[in-house]
Motif scaffolding. Structure first.
Motif, PDB file in Angstrom:
ATOM      1  N   ILE A 122      10.620  23.324  33.890  1.00  0.00           N
ATOM      2  CA  ILE A 122      11.416  22.873  34.347  1.00  0.00           C
ATOM      3  C   ILE A 122      11.545  21.745  33.290  1.00  0.00           C
ATOM      4  O   ILE A 122      11.586  20.610  33.274  1.00  0.00           O
ATOM      5  N   GLN A 123      13.119  22.159  33.079  1.00  0.00           N
ATOM      6  CA  GLN A 123      13.636  21.076  32.392  1.00  0.00           C
ATOM      7  C   GLN A 123      14.887  21.230  32.968  1.00  0.00           C
ATOM      8  O   GLN A 123      15.820  22.223  32.855  1.00  0.00           O
ATOM      9  N   GLY A 124      15.456  20.108  33.540  1.00  0.00           N
ATOM     10  CA  GLY A 124      16.987  19.632  33.871  1.00  0.00           C
ATOM     11  C   GLY A 124      17.129  21.008  35.419  1.00  0.00           C
ATOM     12  O   GLY A 124      15.554  21.029  35.848  1.00  0.00           O
ATOM     13  N   ASP A 125      17.734  21.501  34.470  1.00  0.00           N
ATOM     14  CA  ASP A 125      17.898  23.050  35.948  1.00  0.00           C
ATOM     15  C   ASP A 125      17.597  24.447  35.043  1.00  0.00           C
ATOM     16  O   ASP A 125      17.933  25.462  36.132  1.00  0.00           O
ATOM     17  N   SER A 126      17.055  24.142  34.687  1.00  0.00           N
ATOM     18  CA  SER A 126      16.718  25.136  33.754  1.00  0.00           C
ATOM     19  C   SER A 126      15.018  26.064  33.678  1.00  0.00           C
ATOM     20  O   SER A 126      14.366  24.591  34.035  1.00  0.00           O
ATOM     21  N   ILE A 127      14.858  26.970  33.689  1.00  0.00           N
ATOM     22  CA  ILE A 127      13.017  27.668  34.005  1.00  0.00           C
ATOM     23  C   ILE A 127      13.078  27.722  32.759  1.00  0.00           C
ATOM     24  O   ILE A 127      13.686  29.361  32.324  1.00  0.00           O
ATOM     25  N   TYR A 128      11.730  28.266  32.478  1.00  0.00           N
ATOM     26  CA  TYR A 128      11.180  28.231  30.449  1.00  0.00           C
ATOM     27  C   TYR A 128       9.663  28.608  30.774  1.00  0.00           C
ATOM     28  O   TYR A 128       9.359  28.459  31.380  1.00  0.00           O
ATOM     29  N   LEU A 129       9.970  30.550  31.248  1.00  0.00           N
ATOM     30  CA  LEU A 129       8.363  30.697  31.886  1.00  0.00           C
ATOM     31  C   LEU A 129       7.951  31.142  30.944  1.00  0.00           C
ATOM     32  O   LEU A 129       8.706  31.526  29.253  1.00  0.00           O
ATOM     33  N   ASN A 130       6.581  31.317  29.579  1.00  0.00           N
ATOM     34  CA  ASN A 130       5.946  31.760  28.803  1.00  0.00           C
ATOM     35  C   ASN A 130       5.368  33.834  29.284  1.00  0.00           C
ATOM     36  O   ASN A 130       5.970  34.144  30.410  1.00  0.00           O
ATOM     37  N   TYR A 131       5.651  33.714  28.579  1.00  0.00           N
ATOM     38  CA  TYR A 131       5.086  35.486  28.211  1.00  0.00           C
ATOM     39  C   TYR A 131       3.820  35.340  28.420  1.00  0.00           C
ATOM     40  O   TYR A 131       2.930  34.949  28.212  1.00  0.00           O
ATOM     41  N   LEU A 132       3.291  36.632  29.360  1.00  0.00           N
ATOM     42  CA  LEU A 132       2.037  37.025  29.884  1.00  0.00           C
ATOM     43  C   LEU A 132       0.824  36.624  28.927  1.00  0.00           C
ATOM     44  O   LEU A 132      -0.683  35.906  29.009  1.00  0.00           O
ATOM     45  N   ALA A 133       0.693  37.599  27.393  1.00  0.00           N
ATOM     46  CA  ALA A 133      -0.490  37.022  26.378  1.00  0.00           C
ATOM     47  C   ALA A 133      -0.434  35.454  26.303  1.00  0.00           C
ATOM     48  O   ALA A 133      -1.265  35.082  26.254  1.00  0.00           O
ATOM     49  N   ALA A 134       1.137  34.731  25.805  1.00  0.00           N
ATOM     50  CA  ALA A 134       0.343  33.547  25.615  1.00  0.00           C
ATOM     51  C   ALA A 134      -0.657  32.578  26.752  1.00  0.00           C
ATOM     52  O   ALA A 134      -1.375  31.718  26.349  1.00  0.00           O
ATOM     53  N   THR A 135      -0.216  33.122  28.267  1.00  0.00           N
ATOM     54  CA  THR A 135      -0.580  32.178  29.465  1.00  0.00           C
ATOM     55  C   THR A 135      -2.310  32.922  29.228  1.00  0.00           C
ATOM     56  O   THR A 135      -3.134  31.570  29.336  1.00  0.00           O
ATOM     57  N   LEU A 136      -3.022  33.927  28.506  1.00  0.00           N
ATOM     58  CA  LEU A 136      -4.235  34.771  28.973  1.00  0.00           C
ATOM     59  C   LEU A 136      -4.373  34.460  27.850  1.00  0.00           C
ATOM     60  O   LEU A 136      -6.140  33.671  28.335  1.00  0.00           O
ATOM     61  N   ALA A 137      -4.215  33.723  26.852  1.00  0.00           N
ATOM     62  CA  ALA A 137      -4.660  33.691  26.235  1.00  0.00           C
ATOM     63  C   ALA A 137      -5.654  32.223  26.129  1.00  0.00           C
ATOM     64  O   ALA A 137      -6.050  31.336  25.327  1.00  0.00           O
ATOM     65  N   GLU A 138      -5.067  31.514  27.295  1.00  0.00           N
ATOM     66  CA  GLU A 138      -5.482  29.755  27.334  1.00  0.00           C
ATOM     67  C   GLU A 138      -6.615  30.211  28.399  1.00  0.00           C
ATOM     68  O   GLU A 138      -6.807  29.199  28.564  1.00  0.00           O
ATOM     69  N   GLY A 139      -6.985  31.415  28.345  1.00  0.00           N
ATOM     70  CA  GLY A 139      -7.793  32.069  29.427  1.00  0.00           C
ATOM     71  C   GLY A 139      -7.642  31.282  30.528  1.00  0.00           C
ATOM     72  O   GLY A 139      -8.085  31.524  31.928  1.00  0.00           O
ATOM     73  N   GLU A 140      -6.476  32.147  31.331  1.00  0.00           N
ATOM     74  CA  GLU A 140      -6.021  31.459  32.758  1.00  0.00           C
ATOM     75  C   GLU A 140      -6.353  32.801  33.329  1.00  0.00           C
ATOM     76  O   GLU A 140      -4.520  33.269  34.074  1.00  0.00           O
ATOM     77  N   TRP A 141      -7.290  33.380  33.251  1.00  0.00           N
ATOM     78  CA  TRP A 141      -6.924  34.820  34.082  1.00  0.00           C
ATOM     79  C   TRP A 141      -6.663  34.919  35.746  1.00  0.00           C
ATOM     80  O   TRP A 141      -5.973  36.049  36.042  1.00  0.00           O
ATOM     81  N   TRP A 142      -6.742  33.219  36.781  1.00  0.00           N
ATOM     82  CA  TRP A 142      -6.314  34.009  37.815  1.00  0.00           C
ATOM     83  C   TRP A 142      -5.389  34.423  38.112  1.00  0.00           C
ATOM     84  O   TRP A 142      -4.813  34.682  39.397  1.00  0.00           O
ATOM     85  N   ARG A 143      -4.594  33.739  36.990  1.00  0.00           N
ATOM     86  CA  ARG A 143      -3.084  34.253  37.673  1.00  0.00           C
ATOM     87  C   ARG A 143      -2.810  35.730  37.709  1.00  0.00           C
ATOM     88  O   ARG A 143      -1.707  35.409  37.790  1.00  0.00           O
ATOM     89  N   LEU A 144      -3.874  36.305  37.469  1.00  0.00           N
ATOM     90  CA  LEU A 144      -3.473  38.088  37.480  1.00  0.00           C
ATOM     91  C   LEU A 144      -3.164  38.309  38.931  1.00  0.00           C
ATOM     92  O   LEU A 144      -2.494  39.269  39.391  1.00  0.00           O
TER      93      LEU A 144
END
Length: 287
Positions: A122-144
């Motif tokens: 979150i930056q200011g009043d905006s939210i910036y979301l990653n794509y799923l591929a980038a998130t899973l590339a970090e090994g964060e599989w619990w997010r599924l």
């Protein structure tokens, strides 16, 4: 001693309770399906006669064993006893409540970002979301699956918790704790992926996608293999489906009540219908 036919009954008759009673009494038996009928076999005519008498007295078997969890408890049966009988249901609700507290009812975004389907900042009043591929590339599989634990507000939590308590106990009672856990994780996966594929990276959460999966599972399982546990009160299915259609109209977004993850609901429902068909077909064949 050769097996003889003790009873022949239409396939629509629910024998599950009576079969449970026979197992508890350690009566040797088997059930087959022939020409649209259920055939109960036992070794010997004398035992067959005793089984027929038993069925005449207790056609539903042990009523306490086959009655839906919502009504099986007695007046002296407290909440803790019911929680103890449904451990997965209880753990899921406690875990959801704990997460609700940690995320401050959906207001603590620093905590939510560790459980959301994709990471964000979150930056200011905006939210910036990653794509799923980038998130899973970090090994964060619990997010599924963890988005099902996030709830935004007390009403959101209360409604989802009540329905999970109602539907989860039925499945845990009928098919066991492992089955409920597996179905919960499967429906969470299905609903989360459906929402992501439909709407792209976004912030969503709640058990409602899982709930529609449990609903679809009970509905079609009951159609194929009728049983008391999955027999929902009249109008529940219609009410839930009507609510789904109302949400899909966009009326809540128009009234600025917040966005509804409709794709998650539909994805969970479709997944539940598939498991209900498979589970009901297997149960019917086994019966």
């Amino acid at each position: 001693m050769s097996a003889v036919v003790a009873m022949r009954l239409p396939v629509q008759v629910d024998l599950s309770g009576f079969i449970t009673l026979l197992r508890r009494l350690q009566v040797p038996h088997r059930v087959s399906e022939e020409a649209g009928e259920q055939v109960l076999w036992v070794p010997g005519e004398q035992l067959a006669e005793q089984v027929r008498e038993l069925y005449a007295r207790y056609p539903q078997g042990d009523a306490a064993a086959e009655m839906p969890p919502a009504v099986a408890s007695t007046s002296g049966d407290g909440l803790l006893a019911r929680l103890w009988r449904s451990p997965v249901t209880a753990v899921m609700l406690v875990l959801t409540l704990v997460v609700f507290g940690i995320t401050a009812a959906g207001e603590n975004f620093a905590a939510i970002r560790w459980l959301s389907f994709t990471d964000f900042r979150i930056q200011g009043d905006s939210i910036y979301l990653n794509y799923l591929a980038a998130t899973l590339a970090e090994g964060e599989w619990w997010r599924l699956v963890t988005p099902m634990l996030i709830h935004f507000g007390w009403l959101h939590l209360a409604m989802n918790s009540l329905w999970y308590w109602e539907l989860g106990r039925r499945i845990e009672h009928r098919q066991g704790a492992v089955s409920l856990l597996a179905l919960t994780l499967l429906f969470s996966l299905a609903s989360n992926f459906a929402q992501y594929l439909w709407g792209g990276p976004s912030l969503f959460g709640g058990l409602s996608g899982v709930l529609y999966g449990l609903l679809g599972h009970c509905w079609l399982y009951q159609r194929l293999a009728p049983n008391d546990s999955y027999r929902l009160p009249p109008g529940v299915l219609v009410m839930m489906l009507v609510w789904l259609l109302i949400c899909m109209t966009g009326i809540f977004e128009l009234l600025q009540f917040g966005a509804i993850a409709n794709a998650a609901h539909v994805g969970g429902l479709l997944a539940g219908c598939v498991t209900g068909l498979l589970g009901g077909a297997l149960a019917r064949r086994h019966r």
